[in-house]
Design a protein around this motif. Structure first.
Motif, PDB file in Angstrom:
ATOM      1  N   PHE A  15      40.684 102.199 -10.613  1.00 21.99           N
ATOM      2  CA  PHE A  15      39.735 102.126 -11.717  1.00 21.99           C
ATOM      3  C   PHE A  15      40.034 100.911 -12.596  1.00 21.99           C
ATOM      4  O   PHE A  15      39.132 100.146 -12.945  1.00 21.99           O
ATOM      5  CB  PHE A  15      39.783 103.415 -12.549  1.00 21.99           C
ATOM      6  CG  PHE A  15      38.940 103.365 -13.790  1.00 21.99           C
ATOM      7  CD1 PHE A  15      37.605 103.711 -13.749  1.00 21.99           C
ATOM      8  CD2 PHE A  15      39.480 102.957 -15.005  1.00 21.99           C
ATOM      9  CE1 PHE A  15      36.816 103.656 -14.892  1.00 21.99           C
ATOM     10  CE2 PHE A  15      38.699 102.897 -16.151  1.00 21.99           C
ATOM     11  CZ  PHE A  15      37.367 103.249 -16.092  1.00 21.99           C
ATOM     12  N   TRP A  78      32.641 109.860 -10.889  1.00 22.23           N
ATOM     13  CA  TRP A  78      33.108 108.637 -10.251  1.00 22.23           C
ATOM     14  C   TRP A  78      32.829 108.729  -8.764  1.00 22.23           C
ATOM     15  O   TRP A  78      32.928 109.808  -8.160  1.00 22.23           O
ATOM     16  CB  TRP A  78      34.591 108.429 -10.497  1.00 22.23           C
ATOM     17  CG  TRP A  78      34.898 108.062 -11.924  1.00 22.23           C
ATOM     18  CD1 TRP A  78      34.014 107.802 -12.936  1.00 22.23           C
ATOM     19  CD2 TRP A  78      36.187 107.933 -12.504  1.00 22.23           C
ATOM     20  NE1 TRP A  78      34.681 107.504 -14.093  1.00 22.23           N
ATOM     21  CE2 TRP A  78      36.017 107.581 -13.854  1.00 22.23           C
ATOM     22  CE3 TRP A  78      37.469 108.079 -12.008  1.00 22.23           C
ATOM     23  CZ2 TRP A  78      37.090 107.366 -14.711  1.00 22.23           C
ATOM     24  CZ3 TRP A  78      38.541 107.868 -12.855  1.00 22.23           C
ATOM     25  CH2 TRP A  78      38.344 107.506 -14.196  1.00 22.23           C
ATOM     26  N   TYR A  85      38.384 103.701  -6.226  1.00 22.24           N
ATOM     27  CA  TYR A  85      37.251 103.827  -7.141  1.00 22.24           C
ATOM     28  C   TYR A  85      36.204 102.788  -6.747  1.00 22.24           C
ATOM     29  O   TYR A  85      36.489 101.604  -6.646  1.00 22.24           O
ATOM     30  CB  TYR A  85      37.749 103.584  -8.572  1.00 22.24           C
ATOM     31  CG  TYR A  85      36.671 103.453  -9.602  1.00 22.24           C
ATOM     32  CD1 TYR A  85      36.230 104.555 -10.316  1.00 22.24           C
ATOM     33  CD2 TYR A  85      36.091 102.219  -9.878  1.00 22.24           C
ATOM     34  CE1 TYR A  85      35.241 104.431 -11.280  1.00 22.24           C
ATOM     35  CE2 TYR A  85      35.104 102.088 -10.831  1.00 22.24           C
ATOM     36  CZ  TYR A  85      34.683 103.197 -11.527  1.00 22.24           C
ATOM     37  OH  TYR A  85      33.700 103.072 -12.469  1.00 22.24           O
ATOM     38  N   ARG A  88      30.716 104.361 -10.913  1.00 18.64           N
ATOM     39  CA  ARG A  88      30.557 105.554 -11.746  1.00 18.64           C
ATOM     40  C   ARG A  88      29.093 105.735 -12.099  1.00 18.64           C
ATOM     41  O   ARG A  88      28.303 104.789 -12.103  1.00 18.64           O
ATOM     42  CB  ARG A  88      31.410 105.469 -12.997  1.00 18.64           C
ATOM     43  CG  ARG A  88      31.122 104.277 -13.890  1.00 18.64           C
ATOM     44  CD  ARG A  88      32.079 104.288 -15.046  1.00 18.64           C
ATOM     45  NE  ARG A  88      32.101 103.037 -15.782  1.00 18.64           N
ATOM     46  CZ  ARG A  88      32.803 102.858 -16.874  1.00 18.64           C
ATOM     47  NH1 ARG A  88      33.525 103.840 -17.371  1.00 18.64           N
ATOM     48  NH2 ARG A  88      32.781 101.701 -17.498  1.00 18.64           N
TER      49      ARG A  88
END
Length: 183
Positions: A15, A78, A85, A88
């Motif tokens: 992230f 997410w 990641y 989102r």
């Protein structure tokens, strides 16, 4: 296979890297990222700082939760593949006059290194049942007229255009399952 999850500390490193990519791409002027960088950017890299950020995201979804002035309750998901990641997506539980024109019910973003792979289309598709659970029969999704990728994602999810202003396009997307091609 990529899928939606609630914000989770296990993807913290990825992230943080994604947010750094966004800053490098010049996206730090966006409302969400600019606000988050100002409040959490110096502590995202630590477990405790990231936990504080995740607590704030969870609280934003509660009707009586703390959130920035003028914001409505909103739930974040997410989009991840393993511990990576990818992006989102947020569902705002209701609209304000401003959101009716420029923000809509749903906002999303894909990290720069994961773009042009269909993730925005999949995130939007996958979040629609959650929006339905919130009592939303259809959701307003807006995007910049110049954002071809976002327009394609909205179109692929059955978005029906409703004009726009100041370079922002507005689409309504039904949250119920659609029957396509006889399936």
């Amino acid at each position: 296979m990529p899928h939606l999850i609630a914000p989770d500390p296990r993807v913290r490193e990825s992230f943080v890297q994604a947010q750094q990519e966004c800053v490098a791409e010049g996206e730090a002027s966006g409302v969400t990222l600019a606000r988050e960088l100002a409040e959490y950017g110096d502590s995202w890299h630590t477990e405790s700082g990231f936990a504080r950020y995740l607590d704030a995201l969870r609280e934003e979804s509660e009707e009586e939760g703390r959130r920035p002035e003028g914001f409505v309750p909103a739930t974040w998901w997410w989009y991840v593949e393993g511990d990576t990641y990818l992006g989102r997506i947020q569902v705002r539980h209701r609209l304000t006059p401003f959101l009716r024109e420029f923000g809509g019910h749903i906002g999303y973003g894909v990290r720069p290194t994961a773009r042009r792979r269909g993730h925005a289309t999949a995130m939007l598709r996958d979040v629609l049942p959650y929006a339905r659970e919130l009592g939303l029969e259809r959701v307003l999704v807006t995007c910049d007229a110049s954002n071809t990728g976002s327009r394609k994602a909205i179109d692929a999810n059955g978005g029906v255009g409703e004009g726009g202003q100041d370079g922002t396009l507005r689409y309504w997307v039904a949250t119920q399952a659609r029957i396509r091609d006889g399936l």
